[in-house]
Design a protein around this motif. Structure first.
Motif, mmCIF file in Angstrom:
data_model
loop_
_atom_site.group_PDB
_atom_site.id
_atom_site.type_symbol
_atom_site.label_atom_id
_atom_site.label_comp_id
_atom_site.label_asym_id
_atom_site.label_seq_id
_atom_site.Cartn_x
_atom_site.Cartn_y
_atom_site.Cartn_z
ATOM 1 N N GLY A 131 0.821 -1.214 0.000
ATOM 2 C CA GLY A 131 0.000 0.000 0.000
ATOM 3 C C GLY A 131 0.855 1.265 0.000
ATOM 4 N N ASN A 132 0.159 2.369 0.012
ATOM 5 C CA ASN A 132 0.793 3.667 -0.181
ATOM 6 C C ASN A 132 1.855 3.982 0.883
ATOM 7 O OD1 ASN A 132 1.231 6.241 -1.202
ATOM 8 N ND2 ASN A 132 -0.934 6.754 -1.333
ATOM 9 N N MET A 133 1.490 3.890 2.140
ATOM 10 C CA MET A 133 2.439 4.307 3.174
ATOM 11 C C MET A 133 3.569 3.298 3.362
ATOM 12 S SD MET A 133 1.881 5.750 7.018
ATOM 13 C CE MET A 133 1.095 4.303 7.682
ATOM 14 N N PHE A 134 3.243 2.007 3.382
ATOM 15 C CA PHE A 134 4.305 1.010 3.528
ATOM 16 C C PHE A 134 5.278 1.130 2.343
ATOM 17 C CE2 PHE A 134 1.244 -2.126 5.885
ATOM 18 C CZ PHE A 134 1.266 -1.305 7.004
ATOM 19 N N GLY A 135 4.724 1.387 1.173
ATOM 20 C CA GLY A 135 5.568 1.504 -0.025
ATOM 21 C C GLY A 135 6.477 2.715 0.039
ATOM 22 N N ASP A 136 5.976 3.782 0.604
ATOM 23 C CA ASP A 136 6.793 4.988 0.782
ATOM 24 C C ASP A 136 8.010 4.657 1.634
ATOM 25 O OD1 ASP A 136 7.445 7.792 0.824
ATOM 26 O OD2 ASP A 136 6.604 7.895 2.844
ATOM 27 N N ILE A 137 7.765 3.960 2.719
ATOM 28 C CA ILE A 137 8.840 3.681 3.677
ATOM 29 C C ILE A 137 9.804 2.627 3.117
ATOM 30 C CG2 ILE A 137 9.313 2.802 5.996
ATOM 31 C CD1 ILE A 137 6.419 3.854 6.712
ATOM 32 N N LEU A 138 9.253 1.532 2.607
ATOM 33 C CA LEU A 138 10.128 0.452 2.134
ATOM 34 C C LEU A 138 10.979 0.886 0.940
ATOM 35 C CD1 LEU A 138 7.807 -2.685 2.435
ATOM 36 C CD2 LEU A 138 9.587 -1.914 4.031
ATOM 37 N N SER A 139 10.427 1.786 0.113
ATOM 38 C CA SER A 139 11.219 2.171 -1.057
ATOM 39 C C SER A 139 12.400 3.059 -0.668
ATOM 40 C CB SER A 139 10.352 2.821 -2.145
ATOM 41 O OG SER A 139 9.706 3.977 -1.673
ATOM 42 N N ASP A 140 12.268 3.828 0.388
ATOM 43 C CA ASP A 140 13.442 4.577 0.855
ATOM 44 C C ASP A 140 14.505 3.619 1.388
ATOM 45 O OD1 ASP A 140 12.282 7.040 0.256
ATOM 46 O OD2 ASP A 140 12.908 7.951 2.157
ATOM 47 N N ALA A 141 14.066 2.613 2.115
ATOM 48 C CA ALA A 141 15.026 1.635 2.635
ATOM 49 C C ALA A 141 15.714 0.920 1.473
ATOM 50 C CB ALA A 141 14.313 0.624 3.538
ATOM 51 N N ALA A 142 14.925 0.521 0.485
ATOM 52 C CA ALA A 142 15.491 -0.190 -0.670
ATOM 53 C C ALA A 142 16.474 0.701 -1.419
ATOM 54 C CB ALA A 142 14.371 -0.652 -1.607
ATOM 55 N N ALA A 143 16.195 2.003 -1.420
ATOM 56 C CA ALA A 143 17.073 2.930 -2.131
ATOM 57 C C ALA A 143 18.495 2.851 -1.605
ATOM 58 C CB ALA A 143 16.552 4.353 -1.984
ATOM 59 N N MET A 144 18.614 2.746 -0.309
ATOM 60 C CA MET A 144 19.968 2.746 0.261
ATOM 61 C C MET A 144 20.755 1.502 -0.124
ATOM 62 S SD MET A 144 20.564 5.559 1.255
ATOM 63 C CE MET A 144 22.267 5.229 1.680
ATOM 64 N N LEU A 145 20.044 0.438 -0.491
ATOM 65 C CA LEU A 145 20.729 -0.782 -0.903
ATOM 66 C C LEU A 145 21.481 -0.541 -2.201
ATOM 67 C CD1 LEU A 145 17.738 -3.231 -0.383
ATOM 68 C CD2 LEU A 145 19.543 -2.672 1.255
ATOM 69 N N THR A 146 20.989 0.419 -2.973
ATOM 70 C CA THR A 146 21.581 0.656 -4.290
ATOM 71 C C THR A 146 22.771 1.598 -4.212
ATOM 72 O OG1 THR A 146 20.328 2.657 -4.824
ATOM 73 C CG2 THR A 146 19.249 0.552 -5.236
ATOM 74 N N GLY A 147 23.067 2.076 -3.023
ATOM 75 C CA GLY A 147 24.208 2.973 -2.872
ATOM 76 C C GLY A 147 23.772 4.363 -2.498
ATOM 77 N N SER A 148 22.710 4.835 -3.123
ATOM 78 C CA SER A 148 22.237 6.176 -2.811
ATOM 79 C C SER A 148 20.820 6.336 -3.281
ATOM 80 C CB SER A 148 23.105 7.211 -3.524
ATOM 81 O OG SER A 148 22.474 8.482 -3.498
ATOM 82 N N ILE A 149 20.044 7.099 -2.526
ATOM 83 C CA ILE A 149 18.688 7.384 -2.970
ATOM 84 C C ILE A 149 18.734 8.236 -4.239
ATOM 85 C CG2 ILE A 149 18.344 9.450 -1.547
ATOM 86 C CD1 ILE A 149 15.469 8.219 -1.008
ATOM 87 N N GLY A 150 19.896 8.807 -4.500
ATOM 88 C CA GLY A 150 20.083 9.603 -5.717
ATOM 89 C C GLY A 150 20.110 8.782 -6.997
ATOM 90 N N MET A 151 19.964 7.469 -6.876
ATOM 91 C CA MET A 151 20.009 6.594 -8.052
ATOM 92 C C MET A 151 18.639 6.051 -8.447
ATOM 93 S SD MET A 151 23.117 6.513 -9.037
ATOM 94 C CE MET A 151 22.882 5.237 -10.277
ATOM 95 N N LEU A 152 17.618 6.310 -7.618
ATOM 96 C CA LEU A 152 16.342 5.617 -7.827
ATOM 97 C C LEU A 152 15.296 6.389 -8.630
ATOM 98 C CD1 LEU A 152 16.769 3.120 -6.015
ATOM 99 C CD2 LEU A 152 14.554 3.614 -5.048
#
Ligand code: IPM
Ligand code: MG
Length: 359
Positions: free
Chosen positions: A242-263
């Protein structure tokens, strides 16, 4: 047929990063991409000019566009606005809602060159390729009633977490179909041990599953999903939530890629019209300094070409160009590492453009 693209730079680093992405778009035009590009105001920038974060003129342009490229909205300048409906974020939420952009695709891909930039051990993230499918026009972000009011002599704040079966079904179908084209595994994230709305969510996902026999459906509670994302992220293929869980999980996932600046991200409606934006925000702390990473926005252009304009070759060329500049050792400050060349926002734009044109 000439298609229409609306560019909404927004606030903070938004104008800097969309400027670089627009250069790539212009380069695509010289390669035969037949589009008309317009600009508009949204967020704080629109509030300053029109007193509204989503002026009617912007909404009209957005409705008429085949695709929208958005930078970011928000910043401390507008944080003090008492009237929540005037907040820059309302501009973004209003666009999503008014255009019915219910399907938010947030791919978290770790470029091999950036595995060491992640806060996780490189072996945990190397080769990572997750697609987070976030419902974007419902859930607690939009549920009614909502507000802050006085009850029994004290103020009470409340929001409503609500999903109808049809809302769950349509986002579920998007996720199942994506999983079919990828690793054929779908993890639905909920809090069905506590919240009725997600008990229904889980039931609907289960009901859809037999229609996609080639996809293996699993379920996970959101707290566990957050933990698993930082423990063993490669177990995931497509995640739907859902909307809120997705907001939070996608920020966490972003850091896995090295930087949120890549997503990058794509937000699509039923007719394929889409809004494309980096997942990061307006980063007011670094705005105007020319150091922001434009790659998420440039990669959002690639998603636009793929999902709304069916220009797969150009999309691939942009993605390859990004890979090339990373191979060449160019890094903005957020992904800087030893032995690599730290470059500014516009130098990164120059390099991607050069790699794109050379391909
Ligand atoms: C995002 C952002 C937005 C959201 C904000 C800016 C309203 O965090 O796109 O993830 O919460 O959806
Ligand atoms: Mg967010």
């Amino acid at each position: 047929m000439t298609r229409k693209i609306l560019v909404l730079p927004g606030d903070g680093i938004g104008p800097e990063i969309t400027a670089q992405a627009s250069r790539i778009l212009a380069a695509c035009q010289t390669q035969g991409l037949d589009v008309e590009i317009e600009e508009g105001l949204v967020g704080g920038a629109a509030y300053d000019e029109h007193g509204e974060p989503l002026p009617a003129v912007t909404l009209e342009k957005a409705k008429a566009a085949d695709a929208i490229l958005l930078g970011a909205v928000g910043g401390p300048k507008w944080d003090k606005l008492e009237d929540l409906t005037k907040r820059p974020e309302k501009g973004l939420l209003g666009l999503r809602k008014n255009l019915g952009l219910f399907a938010n695709l947030r791919p978290a891909i770790t470029y091999p060159q950036l595995a060491s930039a992640s806060s996780l051990k490189p072996e945990l993230v190397a080769g990572l390729d997750i697609m987070i499918v976030r419902e974007l026009t419902g859930g607690i972000y939009f549920g009614q009633p909502r507000g802050i009011e006085v009850r029994d002599g004290q103020r009470v704040g409340f929001n409503t977490y609500v999903y109808s079966e049809s809302e769950i079904e349509r986002i579920g179908r998007v996720a199942f179909e994506l999983a079919q084209k990828r690793g054929k595994r779908l993890c639905s994230v909920d809090k069905a041990n506590v919240l009725e709305v997600t008990i229904l969510w889980r039931e609907v996902m289960e009901r859809l599953a037999p229609e996609y026999p080639d996809v293996e459906l699993s379920h996970m509670y959101v707290d566990n999903a957050a933990m698993q994302l930082v423990r063993a992220p490669k177990q995931f293929d497509v995640m739907v939530t859902g909307n809120m869980f997705g907001d939070i999980l996608s920020d966490a996932a972003a850091m896995l890629t090295g930087s949120i600046g890549m997503l990058p991200s794509a937000s699509l409606n039923q007719s394929g019209q889409g809004m494309y934006e980096p997942c990061h925000g307006s980063a007011p702390d670094i705005a105007g300094r020319g150091i922001a990473n434009p790659l998420a926005t440039i990669l959002s252009v690639a998603m636009m070409l793929r999902y709304s304009l069916s220009e797969f070759e150009l999309a691939q060329r942009i993605e390859d160009a990004v890979g090339k500049v990373l191979d060449d050792g160019l890094r903005t400050a957020d992904i800087a590492s030893e032995g690599m060349r730290t470059v500014s926002t516009s130098e990164m734009g120059d390099a991607v453009l050069a790699a794109f044109e050379a391909a």
